[in-house]
Design a protein around this motif. Structure first.
Motif, short mmCIF file in Angstrom:
data_model
loop_
_atom_site.label_atom_id
_atom_site.label_comp_id
_atom_site.label_asym_id
_atom_site.label_seq_id
_atom_site.Cartn_x
_atom_site.Cartn_y
_atom_site.Cartn_z
N ASP A 65 31.71 -32.65 -22.09
CA ASP A 65 32.48 -32.90 -23.30
C ASP A 65 33.65 -33.85 -22.99
O ASP A 65 33.89 -34.81 -23.73
CB ASP A 65 32.99 -31.55 -23.84
N ALA A 66 34.35 -33.60 -21.90
CA ALA A 66 35.48 -34.45 -21.51
C ALA A 66 35.00 -35.88 -21.24
O ALA A 66 35.64 -36.85 -21.66
CB ALA A 66 36.18 -33.88 -20.28
N ALA A 67 33.87 -35.99 -20.56
CA ALA A 67 33.35 -37.31 -20.21
C ALA A 67 32.92 -38.06 -21.48
O ALA A 67 33.23 -39.24 -21.65
CB ALA A 67 32.18 -37.18 -19.24
N LEU A 68 32.24 -37.36 -22.37
CA LEU A 68 31.75 -38.02 -23.58
C LEU A 68 32.91 -38.40 -24.52
O LEU A 68 32.89 -39.48 -25.13
CB LEU A 68 30.72 -37.13 -24.29
N LYS A 69 33.91 -37.53 -24.60
CA LYS A 69 35.09 -37.84 -25.41
C LYS A 69 35.74 -39.12 -24.90
O LYS A 69 36.13 -39.98 -25.67
CB LYS A 69 36.11 -36.71 -25.31
N LYS A 70 35.85 -39.22 -23.57
CA LYS A 70 36.48 -40.39 -22.99
C LYS A 70 35.64 -41.63 -23.31
O LYS A 70 36.16 -42.66 -23.69
CB LYS A 70 36.61 -40.23 -21.48
N TYR A 71 34.32 -41.49 -23.19
CA TYR A 71 33.45 -42.62 -23.48
C TYR A 71 33.65 -43.08 -24.93
O TYR A 71 33.80 -44.27 -25.21
CB TYR A 71 31.98 -42.25 -23.23
N ASN A 72 33.69 -42.12 -25.86
CA ASN A 72 33.87 -42.47 -27.27
C ASN A 72 35.26 -43.07 -27.52
O ASN A 72 35.39 -44.01 -28.32
CB ASN A 72 33.66 -41.24 -28.15
N GLU A 73 36.28 -42.54 -26.86
CA GLU A 73 37.64 -43.07 -27.04
C GLU A 73 37.73 -44.51 -26.58
O GLU A 73 38.45 -45.31 -27.17
CB GLU A 73 38.65 -42.23 -26.24
N ASP A 74 37.00 -44.82 -25.52
CA ASP A 74 37.06 -46.18 -24.97
C ASP A 74 36.29 -47.19 -25.81
O ASP A 74 36.42 -48.40 -25.59
CB ASP A 74 36.51 -46.19 -23.53
N ARG A 75 35.51 -46.71 -26.76
CA ARG A 75 34.77 -47.63 -27.63
C ARG A 75 35.61 -47.94 -28.85
O ARG A 75 35.94 -47.05 -29.62
CB ARG A 75 33.47 -46.97 -28.11
N ALA A 76 35.95 -49.20 -29.02
CA ALA A 76 36.81 -49.54 -30.15
C ALA A 76 35.99 -49.71 -31.43
O ALA A 76 36.46 -49.44 -32.53
CB ALA A 76 37.57 -50.82 -29.84
N THR A 77 34.76 -50.17 -31.29
CA THR A 77 33.96 -50.46 -32.48
C THR A 77 32.61 -49.75 -32.40
O THR A 77 32.29 -49.15 -31.38
CB THR A 77 33.68 -51.97 -32.60
N GLY A 78 31.86 -49.85 -33.47
CA GLY A 78 30.52 -49.25 -33.48
C GLY A 78 30.60 -47.77 -33.79
O GLY A 78 31.63 -47.27 -34.23
N ASN A 79 29.50 -47.08 -33.53
CA ASN A 79 29.45 -45.65 -33.81
C ASN A 79 29.71 -44.83 -32.56
O ASN A 79 29.48 -45.29 -31.45
CB ASN A 79 28.08 -45.27 -34.37
N GLN A 80 30.16 -43.63 -32.77
CA GLN A 80 30.33 -42.70 -31.66
C GLN A 80 28.96 -42.23 -31.17
O GLN A 80 27.99 -42.26 -31.91
CB GLN A 80 31.08 -41.47 -32.13
N PHE A 81 28.96 -41.75 -29.97
CA PHE A 81 27.74 -41.15 -29.43
C PHE A 81 27.91 -39.63 -29.38
O PHE A 81 29.01 -39.13 -29.18
CB PHE A 81 27.44 -41.69 -28.03
N ALA A 82 26.80 -38.93 -29.58
CA ALA A 82 26.80 -37.47 -29.49
C ALA A 82 25.90 -37.06 -28.33
O ALA A 82 24.96 -37.77 -27.97
CB ALA A 82 26.29 -36.85 -30.79
N LEU A 83 26.20 -35.91 -27.77
CA LEU A 83 25.41 -35.43 -26.63
C LEU A 83 23.99 -35.10 -27.06
O LEU A 83 23.77 -34.49 -28.10
CB LEU A 83 26.06 -34.16 -26.05
N TYR A 84 23.06 -35.53 -26.26
CA TYR A 84 21.67 -35.21 -26.53
C TYR A 84 21.18 -34.12 -25.57
O TYR A 84 20.74 -33.07 -25.99
CB TYR A 84 20.83 -36.47 -26.40
N VAL A 85 21.32 -34.36 -24.29
CA VAL A 85 20.92 -33.33 -23.35
C VAL A 85 21.62 -33.54 -22.01
O VAL A 85 21.91 -34.67 -21.63
CB VAL A 85 19.37 -33.29 -23.18
N VAL A 86 21.94 -32.44 -21.35
CA VAL A 86 22.50 -32.51 -20.00
C VAL A 86 21.31 -32.48 -19.05
O VAL A 86 20.49 -31.57 -19.11
CB VAL A 86 23.43 -31.32 -19.70
#
Ligand SMILES: *[C@@H]1O[C@H](CO)[C@@H](O)[C@H](O)[C@H]1NC(C)=O
Ligand SMILES: *[C@@H]1O[C@H](CO)[C@@H](O)[C@H](O)[C@H]1NC(C)=O
Ligand SMILES: *[C@@H]1O[C@H](CO)[C@@H](O)[C@H](O)[C@H]1NC(C)=O
Length: 224
Positions: free
Chosen positions: A38-59
């Motif tokens: 969750d922390a890693a994906l939040k950071k990834y989404n925060e670093d994206r300025a444009t486009g859509n967010q990504f959601a977790l699919y599978v670990v």
């Protein structure tokens, strides 16, 4: 009578690639693994300025160091969601984008969690593909796809037994809960197995005070 529908996302891995850290294989059900992803994906989404967010699919893979202030190595797959990056929503509140143009990706992350000051440091690499077929849910017999599997097989019952034991140990409910029905069981082959199992549990007449675990005596309390 209370009932819950629960989703297990589980993986087990057989690969033994050497890593510089003394990592132990970790159960994907481990709530700390989820926190790390969750922390890693939040950071990834925060670093994206444009486009859509990504959601977790599978670990897909999770390893951790033992002891306090764990370091995690996680590998996870993400799918483009319908939330725009600037909406600042949490990815768990977004829906997967259902479209042939939806992007998917795979990330490997090292996450260092400090329990005392609640800080998390993430270093990760994600590769994004626009070819959604790489992880599309499908019945087709191919590597990387999810296949429905028999819900009465021993592999599913073993995962569920452990998942329900964990649920009962961690829940705030006074009663033990028991399996009612397996709604869905799927398995994905990607360097090991990933499972997605959706099942329903209901309250029994055994209280957690009196029974450490479910026994044959514990019956589901009748409806109404
Ligand atoms: C995270 O990084 C900062 C700055 O590099 C450092 O001060 C902090 O101790 C790190 N925290 C963890 C948990 O590694
Ligand atoms: C990300 O990629 C760089 C360069 O290839 C590598 O040095 C680094 O270890 C990678 N980080 C993770 C978390 O895999
Ligand atoms: C739960 O109900 C079943 C059937 O009504 C009964 O046989 C059993 O003794 C009960 N268990 C407890 C712990 O009350």
């Amino acid at each position: 009578m209370k009932a819950f529908t629960v989703l297990v996302l589980c993986c087990s891995f057989f690969s033994s690639r050497a890593t510089p850290l003394a990592l132990e294989f970790s159960d994907c059900d481990d709530p700390d693994v989820f926190k790390a992803v969750d922390a890693a994906l939040k950071k990834y989404n925060e670093d994206r300025a444009t486009g859509n967010q990504f959601a977790l699919y599978v670990v897909m893979e999770a390893k951790r160091t033992a002891g306090p202030d764990p370091q995690f190595y996680v590998k996870y797959r993400i799918l483009e969601s319908t939330c725009a990056a600037e909406e600042n929503k949490h990815w768990q509140h977004c829906h997967y984008k259902v479209s042939a143009e939806a992007k998917t990706g795979e990330c490997t992350a090292r996450v260092h969690m400090n329990d005392a000051d609640k800080t998390t440091n993430v270093s990760q690499n994600c590769s994004i593909f626009s070819d959604v077929s790489k992880i599309k849910l499908t019945e087709a017999p191919c590597l990387g796809c999810f296949h429905h599997i028999s819900s009465d097989g021993s592999e599913v019952s073993e995962i569920l037994k452990q998942a329900i034991q964990k649920f009962n140990k961690r829940s705030d409910e006074p009663a033990l809960f028991k399996l009612v029905e397996i709604k869905e069981a799927k398995r994905q082959v990607v360097a090991g197995w990933n499972y997605v199992i959706r099942y329903e549990i209901e309250e029994t007449n055994c209280s957690k005070d009196q029974f450490p675990d479910l026994t044959a005596e514990c019956k589901i309390t009748s409806r109404g």
